[in-house]
Scaffold this active site. Structure first.
Site, short mmCIF file in Angstrom:
data_model
loop_
_atom_site.label_atom_id
_atom_site.label_comp_id
_atom_site.label_asym_id
_atom_site.label_seq_id
_atom_site.Cartn_x
_atom_site.Cartn_y
_atom_site.Cartn_z
N GLU A 133 -2.16 -8.53 -18.01
CA GLU A 133 -2.24 -7.41 -17.07
C GLU A 133 -3.17 -6.31 -17.58
O GLU A 133 -3.95 -5.75 -16.84
CB GLU A 133 -0.85 -6.80 -16.84
CG GLU A 133 0.09 -7.66 -16.03
CD GLU A 133 1.49 -7.08 -15.94
OE1 GLU A 133 2.06 -7.06 -14.85
OE2 GLU A 133 2.05 -6.63 -16.97
N ARG A 139 1.06 1.93 -6.20
CA ARG A 139 1.46 0.93 -5.22
C ARG A 139 0.29 0.06 -4.74
O ARG A 139 0.49 -0.94 -4.06
CB ARG A 139 2.08 1.62 -4.00
CG ARG A 139 3.33 2.38 -4.29
CD ARG A 139 3.83 3.09 -3.05
NE ARG A 139 4.05 2.16 -1.96
CZ ARG A 139 5.16 1.44 -1.79
NH1 ARG A 139 6.14 1.56 -2.65
NH2 ARG A 139 5.27 0.61 -0.78
N LYS A 152 1.93 -2.18 -8.48
CA LYS A 152 3.21 -2.03 -9.16
C LYS A 152 4.34 -2.72 -8.42
O LYS A 152 5.15 -3.41 -9.00
CB LYS A 152 3.53 -0.54 -9.32
CG LYS A 152 4.86 -0.29 -9.99
CD LYS A 152 4.66 0.21 -11.39
CE LYS A 152 5.91 0.26 -12.18
NZ LYS A 152 5.86 -0.67 -13.31
N LYS A 167 1.93 -8.91 -20.53
CA LYS A 167 1.36 -7.58 -20.83
C LYS A 167 -0.11 -7.68 -21.18
O LYS A 167 -0.93 -6.89 -20.73
CB LYS A 167 2.07 -6.90 -22.02
CG LYS A 167 3.45 -6.30 -21.81
CD LYS A 167 3.56 -5.34 -20.69
CE LYS A 167 3.85 -6.00 -19.44
NZ LYS A 167 4.68 -6.08 -18.48
N HIS A 210 2.95 -30.37 -29.03
CA HIS A 210 2.91 -31.21 -27.83
C HIS A 210 1.74 -30.82 -26.91
O HIS A 210 1.81 -31.05 -25.71
CB HIS A 210 4.24 -31.13 -27.08
CG HIS A 210 5.40 -31.60 -27.89
ND1 HIS A 210 5.51 -32.88 -28.38
CD2 HIS A 210 6.50 -30.94 -28.36
CE1 HIS A 210 6.62 -33.01 -29.08
NE2 HIS A 210 7.24 -31.83 -29.09
N CYS A 214 0.87 -1.16 0.00
CA CYS A 214 0.00 0.00 0.00
C CYS A 214 0.91 1.21 0.00
O CYS A 214 2.12 1.08 0.04
CB CYS A 214 -0.84 0.01 1.27
SG CYS A 214 -1.59 -1.58 1.60
N TRP A 268 -4.01 -1.92 -0.99
CA TRP A 268 -4.08 -3.07 -1.87
C TRP A 268 -4.29 -4.23 -0.93
O TRP A 268 -3.39 -4.61 -0.19
CB TRP A 268 -2.77 -3.19 -2.65
CG TRP A 268 -2.75 -4.28 -3.66
CD1 TRP A 268 -3.31 -4.25 -4.91
CD2 TRP A 268 -2.13 -5.55 -3.53
NE1 TRP A 268 -3.07 -5.43 -5.56
CE2 TRP A 268 -2.35 -6.25 -4.74
CE3 TRP A 268 -1.42 -6.20 -2.52
CZ2 TRP A 268 -1.88 -7.54 -4.96
CZ3 TRP A 268 -0.95 -7.49 -2.74
CH2 TRP A 268 -1.18 -8.13 -3.96
N GLU A 289 6.70 -12.48 -21.97
CA GLU A 289 6.50 -11.11 -21.55
C GLU A 289 5.28 -10.51 -22.26
O GLU A 289 4.50 -9.75 -21.67
CB GLU A 289 7.78 -10.28 -21.82
CG GLU A 289 7.67 -8.79 -21.59
CD GLU A 289 7.25 -8.40 -20.17
OE1 GLU A 289 7.25 -9.24 -19.27
OE2 GLU A 289 6.89 -7.21 -19.99
N ASN A 325 1.64 -0.09 5.93
CA ASN A 325 2.00 -0.86 4.74
C ASN A 325 2.81 -2.06 5.21
O ASN A 325 3.76 -1.89 5.96
CB ASN A 325 2.84 0.02 3.80
CG ASN A 325 3.41 -0.77 2.64
OD1 ASN A 325 2.76 -1.69 2.13
ND2 ASN A 325 4.62 -0.43 2.23
N GLY A 326 2.41 -3.26 4.77
CA GLY A 326 3.15 -4.45 5.18
C GLY A 326 2.21 -5.48 5.78
O GLY A 326 1.00 -5.43 5.54
#
Ligand code: G6P
Length: 586
Positions: A470, A27, A581, A467, A486, A2, A74, A463, A100-101
């Site tokens: 997300e 964040r 992020k 993208k 396969h 957060c 978050w 990657e 935060n944490g």
């Protein structure tokens, strides 16, 4: 996960806090809240949603007072609800905190406090800090002593700011970021310099195990034992002030568009550190390379390049996996940790584990003041400026730029990264978005998309899938070309789109064969290549460049495609749902 912020000064606190929170929304952003100290009491407003939406509804920025705290959340413990949003007042309402944490021992502490009559309203672990601090303060009647006691009782990783009814702010840092900003007319406490960069660039970076008291006497810093600590005031780079979208609709588009510059900056500015890193790599018995998300995909590119051009073997390890096989790190090794933020908890834990085996830590990191940078024997700075969009874009190509520079050194110049040439090629891709926008419209309704690449293009396919996931919430999967037969071929039908990463190099004809096999099953093909082909339903042209460097440019059209597809689908490209992020919790 957060962001937290505190302000103590002459200005009107609430608008300063709301602006800071907006800048740190990357964040975490499922809910937001602000508390200020009015004449007599602590006032709190909070709710579910993004900063501007909640502010429009609740007018957080109209709270009165010159002292305050704020938070964007978050969710980790407890659903996304108004009650679980921070700030959390203690049961008497005489202290409010933002955190935060994760407090690991919160259930024991909570049970004990409940027995003593303290009430809890939320399902969060954070609320326990408010009541524990209140309990200790009620007993000790001294803020410093109650901070020493509280920090000795909390287990876990945390940064919190507490506001007392008297107007004093107290804050503690333990393995989560907390930075002090020293302005002309006030002090800031924040998870990130972005929280206050408009107001000041004079900062103090606290160490873990320190706490701060801000009151009429000014700023005092102590360690958790209560001994005073002295810190240098340092200046943060002015470029951090450059966090406006400017003329761009979104940060993500701005950051994608910056790549012609950032690729050059990363390559050029890391030169000395890269020379030193090369020496470490040459003399290490084992080389491990780690990261999360996009940064891990960069690690996969490194493995491929170093093997192919320098005959050096590297083992990529997903950071969050190392915890489960700590013996993987052999003595006399180096661990190269890649992280944009330098604060991803999984990466920091991987570093910790590697250090236990005496591994040397090298890092490729954007934020030079981050925990990862501090933990590293050698830091290669990405120098790509602040990246606000949650989906990593310019940081990925900056990481690749550095990885190419290392490759160049390791193979004594057998390949040579000409940043300017690559920059031109990227500019050419970015010059016209028309075709990519059209393809994005096609993808608006689809459920699945696959991305195929062989050799070094497979990490780029991974990657690309990341993208697309997300930004568009479409199920996306990167597939090594040869693996198609396969299993994944069973998925191909006329509802499916497949992106083929197919530059004109040694993988070209095999990848084209895979594309034909897919097309024969009715799927639509989007070809990313410098060479046209009748197999492509849509061709996204990339410039022809030296074979070795295609990965640096072929990701660009896919970043754009994911971005425009998000715009088509009306999702927020800068702040995808459920993501953050920098994931600073395990
Ligand atoms: C989060 C972000 C990803 C990012 C990953 C690693 O999961 O949502 O986009 O790639 O963290 O971040 P780092 O800062 O360590 O590179």
């Amino acid at each position: 996960m957060c962001s937290i912020i505190g302000y103590y000064g002459d200005g009107s606190a609430a608008p300063i806090l709301v602006r800071g929170l907006k800048r740190m929304e990357y964040r975490g952003y499922d809910s937001v809240g602000v508390a200020t100290k009015d004449q007599q009491e602590i006032l709190v407003k909070k709710g579910v949603g993004k900063v501007s939406d909640v502010n429009n509804m609740l007018h957080l920025d109209t709270l009165p007072g010159h002292i305050g705290i704020g938070h964007t959340r978050w969710a980790t413990h407890g659903n996304v609800t108004d009650v679980n949003a921070h700030p959390h007042p203690s049961s008497s309402g005489k202290i409010a905190i933002v955190h935060n944490g994760i407090i690991e021992n919160y259930s024991e502490l909570k049970a004990d406090l409940e027995k003593r009559g303290y009430q809890f309203k939320s399902q969060t672990d954070s609320e326990v800090i408010a009541n524990l601090l209140q309990f200790n303060f009620d007993e000790l009647l001294d803020i410093k002593k109650s901070m020493i006691k509280t920090t000795s009782q909390l287990k876990g990783h945390y940064a919190f700011v507490a506001m007392f009814e008297s107007g004093t702010l107290a804050a503690a840092k333990y393995h989560e970021p907390l930075i002090i900003g020293i302005g002309k007319n006030g002090y800031f406490l924040s998870s990130d310099v972005l929280g206050f960069i408009e107001k000041t660039d004079d900062v103090i970076y606290l160490d873990n195990g320190e706490f701060v008291i801000l009151d009429r006497l000014g700023l005092q810093i102590f360690n958790f034992d209560g001994n005073p600590v002295k810190h240098q005031v340092t200046k943060v780079s002015k470029e951090f002030a450059d966090v406006y979208k400017g003329d761009y609709a979104h940060f993500t588009l701005k950051e994608i568009s910056e790549q012609p510059d950032t690729i050059v900056r990363a390559g050029e500015s890391s030169r000395d550190a890269v020379s030193n890193a090369t020496e470490f790599i040459r003399h290490a018995r084992n080389i491990y390379i780690t990261g999360s998300g996009t940064s891990y995909n960069a690690a996969l590119v490194a493995k491929y390049l170093w093997q192919k051009y320098a005959k050096i073997k590297t083992e990529p390890i997903i950071s969050s996996e190392l915890f489960f096989s700590p013996d993987a790190i052999e003595p006399n090794s180096i661990l190269i940790a890649i992280s944009q933020s330098g604060e991803s908890a999984d990466v920091l834990e991987a570093v910790n584990i590697a250090k236990k085996s005496n591994a040397k830590i090298l890092s490729i990191v954007n934020i030079l003041t981050s925990s990862l940078a501090q933990e590293s024997a050698l830091v290669m700075g990405m120098n790509c400026g602040p990246e606000i969009g949650v989906a990593a874009t310019k940081s990925f190509t900056a990481q690749l730029s550095i990885i190419y520079k290392i490759t160049e050194k390791l193979c004594d110049g057998c390949i040579k990264l000409d940043e300017r040439k690559i920059s031109d090629a990227v500019s050419r891709i970015l010059a016209d978005h028309t075709k990519i926008k059209e393809i994005a419209k096609e993808l608006r309704e689809i459920k699945d998309i696959y991305i195929l690449g062989r050799a070094v293009h497979y990490p780029i396919a991974s990657e690309s899938a990341l993208k697309l996931k997300e930004l568009t919430y479409i199920h996306a999967e990167g597939i090594p070309g040869g693996e198609l037969k396969h299993g994944p071929l069973a998925l191909m039908d006329s509802s499916v789109y497949v992106i083929i990463i197919n530059p004109n190099d040694h993988t070209y004809s095999d990848t084209l064969t895979s594309a034909r096999e897919i097309k024969a099953r009715g799927a639509k093909i989007i070809g990313i290549s410098d060479k046209p082909s009748d197999v492509y339903d849509f061709w996204i042209e990339i410039p022809a460049i030296d074979d070795a460097f295609y990965p640096l440019i072929e990701i660009i059209p896919i970043q754009l495609l994911a971005y425009y597809c998000a715009v088509e689908k009306n999702t927020d490209p800068d702040y995808p749902r459920n993501l953050a992020k920098s994931v600073t919790v395990k």
